[in-house]
Motif scaffolding. Structure first.
Motif, short mmCIF file in Angstrom:
data_model
loop_
_atom_site.label_atom_id
_atom_site.label_comp_id
_atom_site.label_asym_id
_atom_site.label_seq_id
_atom_site.Cartn_x
_atom_site.Cartn_y
_atom_site.Cartn_z
N GLY A 133 0.92 -1.34 0.05
CA GLY A 133 -0.09 -0.18 -0.01
C GLY A 133 0.71 1.31 -0.13
N THR A 134 2.18 1.22 0.09
CA THR A 134 3.09 2.35 -0.13
C THR A 134 4.08 2.01 -1.09
OG1 THR A 134 2.88 2.65 2.34
CG2 THR A 134 4.19 4.15 1.61
N ARG A 135 3.95 3.07 -2.02
CA ARG A 135 5.00 2.72 -3.12
C ARG A 135 6.09 3.97 -3.04
NH1 ARG A 135 2.67 -0.39 -7.74
NH2 ARG A 135 5.10 -1.45 -7.49
N SER A 136 7.31 3.44 -3.02
CA SER A 136 8.62 4.50 -2.81
C SER A 136 8.65 5.47 -4.07
CB SER A 136 9.93 3.74 -2.63
OG SER A 136 9.90 2.71 -2.99
N ARG A 137 8.18 5.04 -5.19
CA ARG A 137 8.26 5.90 -6.35
C ARG A 137 7.17 7.07 -6.08
NH1 ARG A 137 6.19 2.69 -11.27
NH2 ARG A 137 4.62 2.97 -10.47
N THR A 138 6.07 6.85 -5.36
CA THR A 138 5.06 8.12 -5.04
C THR A 138 5.76 9.05 -4.23
OG1 THR A 138 3.37 6.30 -5.48
CG2 THR A 138 2.87 8.40 -4.48
N LEU A 139 6.53 8.24 -3.28
CA LEU A 139 6.97 9.15 -2.01
C LEU A 139 8.00 9.99 -2.64
CD1 LEU A 139 7.01 6.67 1.09
CD2 LEU A 139 5.53 8.18 0.07
N ARG A 140 8.90 9.49 -3.58
CA ARG A 140 10.08 10.06 -4.05
C ARG A 140 9.39 11.42 -4.91
NH1 ARG A 140 12.26 6.01 -6.22
NH2 ARG A 140 13.87 5.47 -4.61
N ARG A 141 8.23 11.32 -5.58
CA ARG A 141 7.58 12.27 -6.11
C ARG A 141 7.35 13.29 -5.17
NH1 ARG A 141 4.94 8.69 -10.45
NH2 ARG A 141 3.14 8.35 -8.96
N ARG A 142 6.85 12.99 -3.99
CA ARG A 142 6.32 13.94 -3.01
C ARG A 142 7.58 14.56 -2.31
NH1 ARG A 142 2.55 11.07 1.04
NH2 ARG A 142 3.05 13.08 1.95
N GLY A 143 8.92 14.24 -2.76
CA GLY A 143 10.12 14.87 -2.30
C GLY A 143 10.78 14.22 -1.43
N ILE A 144 10.50 13.17 -0.96
CA ILE A 144 11.38 12.21 -0.07
C ILE A 144 12.38 11.74 -0.66
CG2 ILE A 144 11.31 10.23 1.32
CD1 ILE A 144 8.31 10.65 1.91
N ASP A 145 13.58 11.97 -0.04
CA ASP A 145 15.04 11.79 -0.60
C ASP A 145 15.27 10.32 -0.11
OD1 ASP A 145 17.65 12.17 -1.00
OD2 ASP A 145 18.02 12.62 0.96
N PHE A 146 15.67 9.34 -1.28
CA PHE A 146 15.96 7.95 -0.94
C PHE A 146 17.29 7.71 -1.04
CE2 PHE A 146 11.56 7.49 -1.18
CZ PHE A 146 11.17 6.36 -0.47
N ARG A 147 18.19 7.27 0.02
CA ARG A 147 19.47 6.83 -0.08
C ARG A 147 19.71 5.07 0.32
NH1 ARG A 147 22.88 11.94 0.45
NH2 ARG A 147 20.95 13.38 0.42
N PRO A 148 20.76 4.80 -0.13
CA PRO A 148 21.06 3.41 0.18
C PRO A 148 21.07 3.32 1.75
CG PRO A 148 22.85 4.20 -1.11
CD PRO A 148 21.70 5.29 -0.73
N ARG A 149 21.60 1.81 2.10
CA ARG A 149 21.64 1.57 3.37
C ARG A 149 22.71 2.40 4.30
NH1 ARG A 149 21.85 -3.02 6.42
NH2 ARG A 149 20.70 -4.27 5.22
N LEU A 150 22.28 2.89 5.48
CA LEU A 150 22.97 3.72 6.37
C LEU A 150 24.26 3.08 6.97
CD1 LEU A 150 22.82 6.46 8.05
CD2 LEU A 150 21.84 5.05 10.06
N THR A 151 25.39 3.61 6.56
CA THR A 151 26.62 2.90 7.13
C THR A 151 27.43 3.60 8.15
OG1 THR A 151 27.71 4.19 5.38
CG2 THR A 151 26.99 1.90 4.97
#
Ligand SMILES: Cc1cc2nc3c(=O)[nH]c(=O)nc-3n(C[C@H](O)[C@H](O)[C@H](O)COP(=O)(O)OP(=O)(O)OC[C@H]3O[C@@H](n4cnc5c(N)ncnc54)[C@H](O)[C@@H]3O)c2cc1C
Length: 251
Positions: free
Chosen positions: A122-140
């Motif tokens: 029910g939640t798509r990261s693609r939609t969230l990206r369009r809403r301005g959420i910044d996606f990064r890979p694993r926190l190291t």
């Protein structure tokens, strides 16, 4: 209390898990586990927030926070994302029909599902990206207020929400051989110790084992085992810690 039989149903979500690198965050900075998260007013001001984890909890919390804050999400494991409804029916209808929840844990399909991790529904990261959420890979790494990700990029954040899941905690269970390296040794909930059972373990018999709608089948399968009347051996003694021997009173 003495018992002839014990069923341990302490659930798969016992201890909120936070990675050790959290210790390197600025001690004055707010950090919450998703288990403590209720709403965006818990988070400070309007500075950037870091949500660690992109499972169901992480993405839902990120979506909610994005209405009031700039948000970065650290993606540890990329999950399969599916819509809540397909062709007018809830996804659970289709997954149930396809046998997703009841495929035996040791079947090939179940092993593939386990390897892929939980579905995000029910939640798509693609939609969230369009809403301005910044996606990064694993926190190291983290240092003070700076977070570093697997691709070497960094971001400064005001607060962190750890949506990094839960771990089981059987530290209270003192029966040798039942929990090995943190995992319960069992067959469909029955341990090698007569009279000692588990119910509600993730993948106890199938994906549905730790879901409200399906756990009943495991309970029904376990009940004849209990009716067999196997009794905890006397030498098991205490499941929990031995009560401390009262100190001799002075004089
Ligand atoms: C964020 C989230 C969303 C979820 N959404 C869904 C959903 O949509 N549908 C669904 O089917 N499932 C969902 N689940 C899974 C759901 O939580 C489980 O299916 C259900 O709670 C399992 O019930 P349970 O009784 O086995 O365990 P729990 O509900 O976890 O209950 C275990 C109980 O044991 C207690 N306990 C633990 N250790 C001890 C001890 N040593 N002594 C005494 N008591 C102890 C705990 O305090 C707790 O009260 C979700 C889980 C999470 C975390």
């Amino acid at each position: 209390m003495r018992a002839r039989q014990v069923v341990i149903a302490t659930g798969p979500f016992q201890t909120p898990y936070i990675p050790a690198l959290a210790d390197r965050l600025d001690p004055l900075m707010l950090q919450l586990h998703s288990a403590e998260y209720r709403n965006p007013t818990q988070l400070p001001g309007d500075g950037r927030l870091l949500v660690v984890g992109s499972g169901n909890s992480g993405l839902q919390i990120a979506a909610e926070l994005a209405a009031t804050h700039p948000v970065t999400v650290a993606v540890g494991t990329r999950s399969t994302e599916l819509p809540q409804r397909i062709a007018g029916r809830d996804l659970f209808f289709w997954l149930t029909r396809a046998g997703f929840f009841t495929a035996p844990s040791n079947s090939r399909i179940a092993r593939r599902l386990r390897d892929r991790g939980d579905l995000v529904i029910g939640t798509r990261s693609r939609t969230l990206r369009r809403r301005g959420i910044d996606f990064r890979p694993r926190l190291t790494d983290v240092d003070g207020r700076t977070a570093t990700f697997a691709d070497g990029t960094t971001v400064d954040v005001e607060a962190v929400v750890w949506a990094t899941g839960y771990r089981s905690d059987y530290a209270w269970l003192h029966v040798p051989g039942v929990v090995v390296d943190g995992a319960v040794r069992h067959t469909a909930g029955a341990t090698d110790v007569p009279g000692l059972y588990f119910l509600g373990l993730p993948w106890q018999t199938c994906r549905g084992s730790a879901l409200l709608g399906f756990v009943g089948a495991d309970a029904a399968a376990l009940s004849p085992r209990l009716a067999d009347g196997a009794v905890l051996p006397a030498q098991v003694g205490h499941l929990g810690r031995q009560p401390a021997t009262p100190a001799a009173s002075p004089g």
